[in-house]
Motif scaffolding. Structure first.
Motif, PDB file in Angstrom:
ATOM      1  N   ILE A 188      -0.638  -0.795  -9.062  1.00  0.00           N
ATOM      2  CA  ILE A 188       0.668  -0.377  -8.553  1.00  0.00           C
ATOM      3  C   ILE A 188       1.257   0.706  -9.448  1.00  0.00           C
ATOM      4  CG2 ILE A 188       1.904  -2.206  -9.823  1.00  0.00           C
ATOM      5  CD1 ILE A 188       3.810  -2.371  -7.349  1.00  0.00           C
ATOM      6  N   TYR A 189       1.950   1.626  -8.809  1.00  0.00           N
ATOM      7  CA  TYR A 189       2.657   2.706  -9.508  1.00  0.00           C
ATOM      8  C   TYR A 189       4.135   2.591  -9.182  1.00  0.00           C
ATOM      9  CZ  TYR A 189       4.612   7.408 -10.144  1.00  0.00           C
ATOM     10  OH  TYR A 189       5.409   8.470 -10.496  1.00  0.00           O
ATOM     11  N   TYR A 190       4.971   2.717 -10.216  1.00  0.00           N
ATOM     12  CA  TYR A 190       6.422   2.606 -10.047  1.00  0.00           C
ATOM     13  C   TYR A 190       7.072   3.982 -10.139  1.00  0.00           C
ATOM     14  CZ  TYR A 190       5.762  -2.409 -10.641  1.00  0.00           C
ATOM     15  OH  TYR A 190       5.350  -3.706 -10.490  1.00  0.00           O
ATOM     16  N   GLU A 191       7.693   4.411  -9.023  1.00  0.00           N
ATOM     17  CA  GLU A 191       8.367   5.711  -9.004  1.00  0.00           C
ATOM     18  C   GLU A 191       9.596   5.732  -9.900  1.00  0.00           C
ATOM     19  OE1 GLU A 191       6.170   5.106  -5.207  1.00  0.00           O
ATOM     20  OE2 GLU A 191       7.560   3.906  -6.399  1.00  0.00           O
ATOM     21  N   PHE A 192      10.294   4.602  -9.970  1.00  0.00           N
ATOM     22  CA  PHE A 192      11.506   4.522 -10.766  1.00  0.00           C
ATOM     23  C   PHE A 192      11.187   4.062 -12.186  1.00  0.00           C
ATOM     24  CE2 PHE A 192      13.593   3.402  -6.524  1.00  0.00           C
ATOM     25  CZ  PHE A 192      14.091   4.691  -6.338  1.00  0.00           C
ATOM     26  N   VAL A 220       0.848  -1.194   0.000  1.00  0.00           N
ATOM     27  CA  VAL A 220       0.000   0.000   0.000  1.00  0.00           C
ATOM     28  C   VAL A 220       0.879   1.237   0.000  1.00  0.00           C
ATOM     29  CG1 VAL A 220      -1.816   1.264   1.199  1.00  0.00           C
ATOM     30  CG2 VAL A 220      -1.804  -1.237   1.271  1.00  0.00           C
ATOM     31  N   GLY A 221       0.638   2.137  -0.956  1.00  0.00           N
ATOM     32  CA  GLY A 221       1.412   3.375  -1.045  1.00  0.00           C
ATOM     33  C   GLY A 221       0.797   4.305  -2.063  1.00  0.00           C
ATOM     34  N   GLU A 222       1.586   5.249  -2.559  1.00  0.00           N
ATOM     35  CA  GLU A 222       1.092   6.215  -3.538  1.00  0.00           C
ATOM     36  C   GLU A 222       0.548   5.507  -4.770  1.00  0.00           C
ATOM     37  OE1 GLU A 222       2.626   9.826  -6.487  1.00  0.00           O
ATOM     38  OE2 GLU A 222       4.021   8.938  -5.038  1.00  0.00           O
ATOM     39  N   ASP A 223      -0.738   5.732  -5.057  1.00  0.00           N
ATOM     40  CA  ASP A 223      -1.400   5.145  -6.224  1.00  0.00           C
ATOM     41  C   ASP A 223      -1.153   3.640  -6.298  1.00  0.00           C
ATOM     42  OD1 ASP A 223      -3.029   5.170  -8.394  1.00  0.00           O
ATOM     43  OD2 ASP A 223      -1.587   6.060  -9.788  1.00  0.00           O
ATOM     44  N   THR A 224      -1.063   3.007  -5.144  1.00  0.00           N
ATOM     45  CA  THR A 224      -0.730   1.576  -5.076  1.00  0.00           C
ATOM     46  C   THR A 224      -1.540   0.887  -3.991  1.00  0.00           C
ATOM     47  OG1 THR A 224       1.556   1.908  -5.828  1.00  0.00           O
ATOM     48  CG2 THR A 224       1.096  -0.105  -4.601  1.00  0.00           C
ATOM     49  N   ASP A 225      -2.202  -0.169  -4.371  1.00  0.00           N
ATOM     50  CA  ASP A 225      -2.841  -1.078  -3.418  1.00  0.00           C
ATOM     51  C   ASP A 225      -2.939  -2.423  -4.128  1.00  0.00           C
ATOM     52  OD1 ASP A 225      -4.245  -2.458  -1.516  1.00  0.00           O
ATOM     53  OD2 ASP A 225      -5.707  -0.867  -1.148  1.00  0.00           O
ATOM     54  N   LEU A 226      -1.934  -3.230  -3.931  1.00  0.00           N
ATOM     55  CA  LEU A 226      -1.807  -4.491  -4.666  1.00  0.00           C
ATOM     56  C   LEU A 226      -1.697  -5.651  -3.691  1.00  0.00           C
ATOM     57  CD1 LEU A 226      -1.412  -5.832  -7.503  1.00  0.00           C
ATOM     58  CD2 LEU A 226       1.041  -5.636  -7.089  1.00  0.00           C
ATOM     59  N   THR A 227      -2.476  -6.697  -3.961  1.00  0.00           N
ATOM     60  CA  THR A 227      -2.470  -7.894  -3.123  1.00  0.00           C
ATOM     61  C   THR A 227      -2.191  -9.122  -3.985  1.00  0.00           C
ATOM     62  OG1 THR A 227      -4.108  -6.910  -1.628  1.00  0.00           O
ATOM     63  CG2 THR A 227      -3.827  -9.289  -1.519  1.00  0.00           C
ATOM     64  N   GLY A 234       7.060   6.232 -15.289  1.00  0.00           N
ATOM     65  CA  GLY A 234       5.688   6.517 -14.890  1.00  0.00           C
ATOM     66  C   GLY A 234       4.744   5.360 -15.142  1.00  0.00           C
ATOM     67  N   ILE A 235       5.195   4.143 -14.912  1.00  0.00           N
ATOM     68  CA  ILE A 235       4.374   2.959 -15.205  1.00  0.00           C
ATOM     69  C   ILE A 235       3.316   2.771 -14.124  1.00  0.00           C
ATOM     70  CG2 ILE A 235       4.377   0.444 -15.385  1.00  0.00           C
ATOM     71  CD1 ILE A 235       7.124   0.600 -16.638  1.00  0.00           C
ATOM     72  N   ARG A 236       2.097   2.522 -14.584  1.00  0.00           N
ATOM     73  CA  ARG A 236       0.984   2.134 -13.720  1.00  0.00           C
ATOM     74  C   ARG A 236       0.359   0.872 -14.297  1.00  0.00           C
ATOM     75  NH1 ARG A 236       1.256   7.656 -13.182  1.00  0.00           N
ATOM     76  NH2 ARG A 236       0.746   8.484 -11.091  1.00  0.00           N
ATOM     77  N   LEU A 237       0.204  -0.144 -13.453  1.00  0.00           N
ATOM     78  CA  LEU A 237      -0.360  -1.410 -13.894  1.00  0.00           C
ATOM     79  C   LEU A 237      -1.548  -1.771 -13.024  1.00  0.00           C
ATOM     80  CD1 LEU A 237       2.901  -3.552 -14.317  1.00  0.00           C
ATOM     81  CD2 LEU A 237       1.693  -2.256 -16.089  1.00  0.00           C
ATOM     82  N   GLY A 238      -2.595  -2.301 -13.667  1.00  0.00           N
ATOM     83  CA  GLY A 238      -3.758  -2.801 -12.954  1.00  0.00           C
ATOM     84  C   GLY A 238      -3.894  -4.298 -13.178  1.00  0.00           C
ATOM     85  N   PHE A 239      -4.144  -5.050 -12.115  1.00  0.00           N
ATOM     86  CA  PHE A 239      -4.209  -6.515 -12.175  1.00  0.00           C
ATOM     87  C   PHE A 239      -5.595  -7.022 -11.793  1.00  0.00           C
ATOM     88  CE2 PHE A 239       0.267  -5.631 -11.620  1.00  0.00           C
ATOM     89  CZ  PHE A 239       0.927  -6.632 -12.315  1.00  0.00           C
ATOM     90  N   ARG A 267      10.473   3.586   0.582  1.00  0.00           N
ATOM     91  CA  ARG A 267      11.092   4.327   1.674  1.00  0.00           C
ATOM     92  C   ARG A 267      10.313   5.541   2.133  1.00  0.00           C
ATOM     93  NH1 ARG A 267      16.980   4.468  -1.066  1.00  0.00           N
ATOM     94  NH2 ARG A 267      15.604   4.851  -2.852  1.00  0.00           N
ATOM     95  N   VAL A 268       9.261   5.920   1.392  1.00  0.00           N
ATOM     96  CA  VAL A 268       8.423   7.050   1.796  1.00  0.00           C
ATOM     97  C   VAL A 268       6.949   6.646   1.701  1.00  0.00           C
ATOM     98  CG1 VAL A 268       7.787   9.444   1.361  1.00  0.00           C
ATOM     99  CG2 VAL A 268      10.143   8.708   0.968  1.00  0.00           C
ATOM    100  N   LYS A 269       6.296   6.537   2.858  1.00  0.00           N
ATOM    101  CA  LYS A 269       4.848   6.328   2.957  1.00  0.00           C
ATOM    102  C   LYS A 269       4.363   5.086   2.207  1.00  0.00           C
ATOM    103  CE  LYS A 269       3.848  11.232   3.664  1.00  0.00           C
ATOM    104  NZ  LYS A 269       3.103  12.426   3.179  1.00  0.00           N
ATOM    105  N   VAL A 270       5.078   3.980   2.364  1.00  0.00           N
ATOM    106  CA  VAL A 270       4.647   2.710   1.791  1.00  0.00           C
ATOM    107  C   VAL A 270       4.742   1.631   2.867  1.00  0.00           C
ATOM    108  CG1 VAL A 270       4.963   1.003  -0.030  1.00  0.00           C
ATOM    109  CG2 VAL A 270       5.510   3.401  -0.485  1.00  0.00           C
ATOM    110  N   THR A 271       3.745   0.747   2.887  1.00  0.00           N
ATOM    111  CA  THR A 271       3.693  -0.308   3.885  1.00  0.00           C
ATOM    112  C   THR A 271       3.505  -1.663   3.205  1.00  0.00           C
ATOM    113  OG1 THR A 271       2.660   1.206   5.465  1.00  0.00           O
ATOM    114  CG2 THR A 271       2.519  -1.133   5.970  1.00  0.00           C
ATOM    115  N   ILE A 272       4.229  -2.678   3.705  1.00  0.00           N
ATOM    116  CA  ILE A 272       3.998  -4.058   3.283  1.00  0.00           C
ATOM    117  C   ILE A 272       3.300  -4.791   4.426  1.00  0.00           C
ATOM    118  CG2 ILE A 272       5.008  -6.250   2.572  1.00  0.00           C
ATOM    119  CD1 ILE A 272       7.363  -4.828   1.446  1.00  0.00           C
ATOM    120  N   TYR A 273       2.216  -5.477   4.085  1.00  0.00           N
ATOM    121  CA  TYR A 273       1.492  -6.293   5.044  1.00  0.00           C
ATOM    122  C   TYR A 273       1.658  -7.761   4.676  1.00  0.00           C
ATOM    123  CZ  TYR A 273      -0.972  -1.935   6.228  1.00  0.00           C
ATOM    124  OH  TYR A 273      -1.283  -0.645   6.603  1.00  0.00           O
ATOM    125  N   LEU A 274       1.804  -8.602   5.682  1.00  0.00           N
ATOM    126  CA  LEU A 274       1.820 -10.052   5.510  1.00  0.00           C
ATOM    127  C   LEU A 274       0.659 -10.615   6.319  1.00  0.00           C
ATOM    128  CD1 LEU A 274       3.306 -12.626   4.445  1.00  0.00           C
ATOM    129  CD2 LEU A 274       4.562 -12.641   6.614  1.00  0.00           C
TER     130      LEU A 274
END
Length: 355
Positions: A229-233, A187-194, A244-249, A335-342
């Motif tokens: 998910i959005y990729y900053e790099f 979960v992060g910027e323009d990202t919420d992927l499970t 500026g890649i954005r992918l939807g699954f 490294r900025v405002k992103v969290t991984i949940y297990l």
């Protein structure tokens, strides 16, 4: 005078990474600018009792090939390379480009055809042989990393010439926790992927194949990815920089894709084959000594506080079943405002492990 840093790296590649022993047939491949390291690797292979087979290329050959080759030539699988792959024991590759953008104008469909043709060879090497890949410092790599050549040399050797047995032990503590889980959520910027890693075990990367190393990777369950998910790099592949890649699954498959730069190339790679739209790898970067994005996947996917998801081929040793001619790593900065949940529990926040 021989550079002791190069000697140490060659020793790591031959004796730790590739574990060369007496009687091994060892393919040593590289670019002409990598000569100092290639010679030291050659020396170490011979000293270990191995039988070296060298293949040193001129960088301009690739551009000539893509400019002049017919569709038949692009689709040709070399029987010689196939024989080498089947009959060697290990492969050591030294990447030393003079121009990292030499293929940026090549038609991506040509690259896709060549990837398919090379797939039988690469699959044998990746899945059945001992192999290791590294960089040798060049002006091109230094410029991509926005460093002077001296700075890049220091950056490279400080990332490669480590106590990799110690790194292996440190990764084990992370792997033990993640291996017990089933569901990953990012979960992060323009990202919420499970996605699910149920039944899949992590593979520690502590100097065995890539150098530098520093990641733990999993093969997500093929139909499990849902969300976006959005990729900053930027994601770099075949000399192309797609940013500026954005992918939807949905049910594991990329069903929506956009990019701010080189979107056409992204679409071309997604359409390589049926497996290109599925995730083949989920990697967790653990090398906190690499802090800077350098536009080189060899380093960037290892940055501590990042993850990467590779579209396409999965690695069999991780339990993955996805098949594709491509394996394209895309890196997300945590490294900025992103969290991984297990399984609903936070295990990493802002790039730092909580386990």
């Amino acid at each position: 005078m021989r550079d002791p840093r190069i000697e140490k790296l060659a020793d790591i590649l031959v004796n730790y990474s590739a574990k060369i022993k007496k009687g091994d047939t060892v393919i040593i491949r590289g670019d002409e600018l990598g000569k100092p390291l290639l010679l030291e690797v050659y020396r170490k292979v011979v000293e270990a009792g191995g039988n070296p087979l060298t293949s040193v290329a001129f960088e301009e050959m690739n551009k000539i090939f893509y400019d002049c080759a017919s569709e038949e030539q692009l689709s040709h699988t070399s029987r010689i390379r196939l024989y080498e792959a089947k009959n060697c024991d290990a492969v050591i590759i030294v990447h030393a480009p003079a121009n990292s953008k030499a293929l940026s104008a090549v038609d991506p469909s040509k690259m896709s055809l060549k990837s398919k043709a090379n797939k039988p060879v690469s699959e044998i090497i990746v899945n059945k042989k001992r192999w290791v890949l590294t960089n040798y410092p060049t002006q091109a790599l230094a410029q991509d990393a926005e460093m002077s050549l001296d700075e890049y040399e220091e950056f490279l050797f400080s990332a490669t010439n480590l106590d990799w047995a110690k790194v292996d032990r440190e990764q084990e503590s992370i792997k033990k926790v993640v291996d017990k889980g089933n569901t990953i959520r990012i979960v992060g910027e323009d990202t919420d992927l499970t996605f699910s890693i149920k039944g899949r075990k992590g593979i520690k990367c502590a100097g065995g194949c890539n150098m530098p190393d520093g990641e733990i990777f999993y093969a997500p369950v093929e139909n499990s990815a849902n969300g976006h998910i959005y990729y900053e790099f930027p994601a770099i592949h075949g000399g192309k920089e797609v940013s500026g890649i954005r992918l939807g699954f949905e049910k594991g498959k990329v069903v929506k894709a956009t990019a701010e730069k080189n979107e056409e190339y992204l679409f071309a790679m997604l359409d390589t084959d049926k497996g290109a739209r599925f995730i083949g790898e989920f990697g967790i970067g653990t090398n906190y000594g690499i802090k800077k994005f350098t536009r080189d996947i060899l380093f960037d996917e290892k940055i501590g506080g990042t993850i990467h998801l590779a579209l396409g081929r999965s690695y069999k040793e991780s339990g993955g079943k996805n098949d594709s001619a491509i394996h394209w790593d895309m890196i997300k900065d945590l490294r900025v405002k992103v969290t991984i949940y297990l399984d609903g529990k936070r295990i990493q926040e802002n790039g730092k492990f909580l386990i």
